[in-house]
Write a protein that holds these residues in place. Structure first.
Motif, mmCIF file in Angstrom:
data_model
loop_
_atom_site.group_PDB
_atom_site.id
_atom_site.type_symbol
_atom_site.label_atom_id
_atom_site.label_comp_id
_atom_site.label_asym_id
_atom_site.label_seq_id
_atom_site.Cartn_x
_atom_site.Cartn_y
_atom_site.Cartn_z
ATOM 1 N N ASN A 65 0.809 -1.219 0.000
ATOM 2 C CA ASN A 65 0.000 0.000 0.000
ATOM 3 C C ASN A 65 0.843 1.270 0.000
ATOM 4 O O ASN A 65 0.363 2.326 -0.405
ATOM 5 C CB ASN A 65 -0.936 0.022 1.198
ATOM 6 C CG ASN A 65 -2.102 -0.903 1.024
ATOM 7 O OD1 ASN A 65 -2.411 -1.309 -0.089
ATOM 8 N ND2 ASN A 65 -2.754 -1.260 2.118
ATOM 9 N N TRP A 66 2.067 1.201 0.470
ATOM 10 C CA TRP A 66 2.912 2.401 0.540
ATOM 11 C C TRP A 66 3.736 2.602 -0.719
ATOM 12 O O TRP A 66 4.558 3.510 -0.773
ATOM 13 C CB TRP A 66 3.809 2.344 1.773
ATOM 14 C CG TRP A 66 3.025 2.696 2.988
ATOM 15 C CD1 TRP A 66 2.535 1.836 3.920
ATOM 16 C CD2 TRP A 66 2.607 4.002 3.376
ATOM 17 N NE1 TRP A 66 1.833 2.528 4.862
ATOM 18 C CE2 TRP A 66 1.863 3.860 4.557
ATOM 19 C CE3 TRP A 66 2.770 5.272 2.841
ATOM 20 C CZ2 TRP A 66 1.291 4.944 5.217
ATOM 21 C CZ3 TRP A 66 2.204 6.353 3.504
ATOM 22 C CH2 TRP A 66 1.477 6.185 4.667
ATOM 23 N N ASN A 67 3.518 1.790 -1.732
ATOM 24 C CA ASN A 67 4.211 1.992 -2.998
ATOM 25 C C ASN A 67 3.837 3.354 -3.560
ATOM 26 O O ASN A 67 2.666 3.752 -3.549
ATOM 27 C CB ASN A 67 3.827 0.892 -3.986
ATOM 28 C CG ASN A 67 4.558 1.005 -5.299
ATOM 29 O OD1 ASN A 67 4.210 1.823 -6.142
ATOM 30 N ND2 ASN A 67 5.582 0.187 -5.472
ATOM 31 N N LEU A 68 4.817 4.071 -4.048
ATOM 32 C CA LEU A 68 4.642 5.434 -4.543
ATOM 33 C C LEU A 68 3.578 5.535 -5.626
ATOM 34 O O LEU A 68 2.855 6.529 -5.714
ATOM 35 C CB LEU A 68 5.990 5.954 -5.079
ATOM 36 C CG LEU A 68 6.033 7.328 -5.686
ATOM 37 C CD1 LEU A 68 5.776 8.383 -4.620
ATOM 38 C CD2 LEU A 68 7.383 7.564 -6.337
ATOM 39 N N LEU A 69 3.425 4.520 -6.448
ATOM 40 C CA LEU A 69 2.554 4.594 -7.621
ATOM 41 C C LEU A 69 1.170 3.985 -7.420
ATOM 42 O O LEU A 69 0.409 3.866 -8.382
ATOM 43 C CB LEU A 69 3.240 3.914 -8.812
ATOM 44 C CG LEU A 69 4.596 4.482 -9.209
ATOM 45 C CD1 LEU A 69 5.191 3.681 -10.352
ATOM 46 C CD2 LEU A 69 4.495 5.945 -9.569
ATOM 47 N N VAL A 70 0.796 3.611 -6.203
ATOM 48 C CA VAL A 70 -0.497 2.952 -5.986
ATOM 49 C C VAL A 70 -1.671 3.780 -6.515
ATOM 50 O O VAL A 70 -2.484 3.272 -7.276
ATOM 51 C CB VAL A 70 -0.693 2.572 -4.503
ATOM 52 C CG1 VAL A 70 -2.139 2.217 -4.198
ATOM 53 C CG2 VAL A 70 0.210 1.403 -4.152
ATOM 54 N N PRO A 71 -1.824 5.058 -6.186
ATOM 55 C CA PRO A 71 -2.988 5.788 -6.695
ATOM 56 C C PRO A 71 -2.802 6.363 -8.105
ATOM 57 O O PRO A 71 -3.730 6.910 -8.678
ATOM 58 C CB PRO A 71 -3.168 6.918 -5.681
ATOM 59 C CG PRO A 71 -1.804 7.171 -5.167
ATOM 60 C CD PRO A 71 -1.105 5.837 -5.181
ATOM 61 N N ILE A 72 -1.616 6.221 -8.665
ATOM 62 C CA ILE A 72 -1.303 6.830 -9.965
ATOM 63 C C ILE A 72 -1.503 5.800 -11.063
ATOM 64 O O ILE A 72 -1.074 4.660 -10.937
ATOM 65 C CB ILE A 72 0.154 7.349 -9.964
ATOM 66 C CG1 ILE A 72 0.324 8.424 -8.888
ATOM 67 C CG2 ILE A 72 0.555 7.875 -11.337
ATOM 68 C CD1 ILE A 72 1.753 8.831 -8.621
ATOM 69 N N ASP A 73 -2.162 6.212 -12.169
ATOM 70 C CA ASP A 73 -2.346 5.262 -13.268
ATOM 71 C C ASP A 73 -1.413 5.534 -14.441
ATOM 72 O O ASP A 73 -1.153 4.646 -15.231
ATOM 73 C CB ASP A 73 -3.802 5.212 -13.744
ATOM 74 C CG ASP A 73 -4.350 6.550 -14.142
ATOM 75 O OD1 ASP A 73 -4.175 6.944 -15.308
ATOM 76 O OD2 ASP A 73 -4.981 7.193 -13.290
ATOM 77 N N SER A 74 -0.910 6.740 -14.572
ATOM 78 C CA SER A 74 0.052 7.047 -15.630
ATOM 79 C C SER A 74 0.693 8.393 -15.332
ATOM 80 O O SER A 74 0.251 9.122 -14.451
ATOM 81 C CB SER A 74 -0.622 7.085 -17.005
ATOM 82 O OG SER A 74 -1.566 8.143 -17.049
#
Length: 141
Positions: free
Chosen positions: A39-48
């Motif tokens: 869940n703490w991955n930098l890109l979790v809420p980012i799609d592109s």
């Protein structure tokens, strides 16, 4: 500039971006919906997104653009579904929906958005620190 492009590419690979297209002065990346990351991955809420580099005098200007469209739609759909279920079982359905929907949406989408907007440029700066000959100025496009 190639060292900076390499540093940001390494950051995106480390955070497990799904697709990375590297050009001489630009990196475009995409993030699949389902990835095996925490869940703490930098890109979790980012799609592109994209990161562009421009050399000016002795400084390197870095501009980035990130998209949260998929996260917005998924969170909104989840909140609508859960609020519909709550309204079926709640004693006063209007009161439950009136309180639950904005609080839940804010706590899930808005807070994750805020965290990502703060963390992404910080991660870019950290990755670019590896290039001591260039002092990056990170700006959001």
């Amino acid at each position: 500039m190639s060292r900076a492009v390499g540093a940001v590419e390494a950051l995106l690979r480390e955070t497990k971006a799904s697709s990375i297209a590297v050009g001489a002065d630009r990196i475009d990346f995409g993030v699949r919906f389902l990835r095996l990351v925490g869940n703490w991955n930098l890109l979790v809420p980012i799609d592109s997104g994209s990161v562009a580099f421009r050399q000016s005098d002795d400084d390197l200007e870095v501009q980035y653009s990130i998209s949260f469209k998929r996260f917005f739609f998924v969170v909104t759909a989840m909140i609508v579904i859960v609020s519909a279920i709550i309204s079926v079982f709640a004693v006063d359905a209007r009161a439950a929906g009136f309180v639950f929907v904005p609080v839940a949406w804010f706590s899930v989408f808005a807070l994750n958005y805020l965290i990502a907007v703060l963390r992404f440029p910080a991660a870019l700066r950290s990755s670019l620190h590896a290039s001591p000959s260039q002092r990056p100025s990170t700006e959001r496009a």
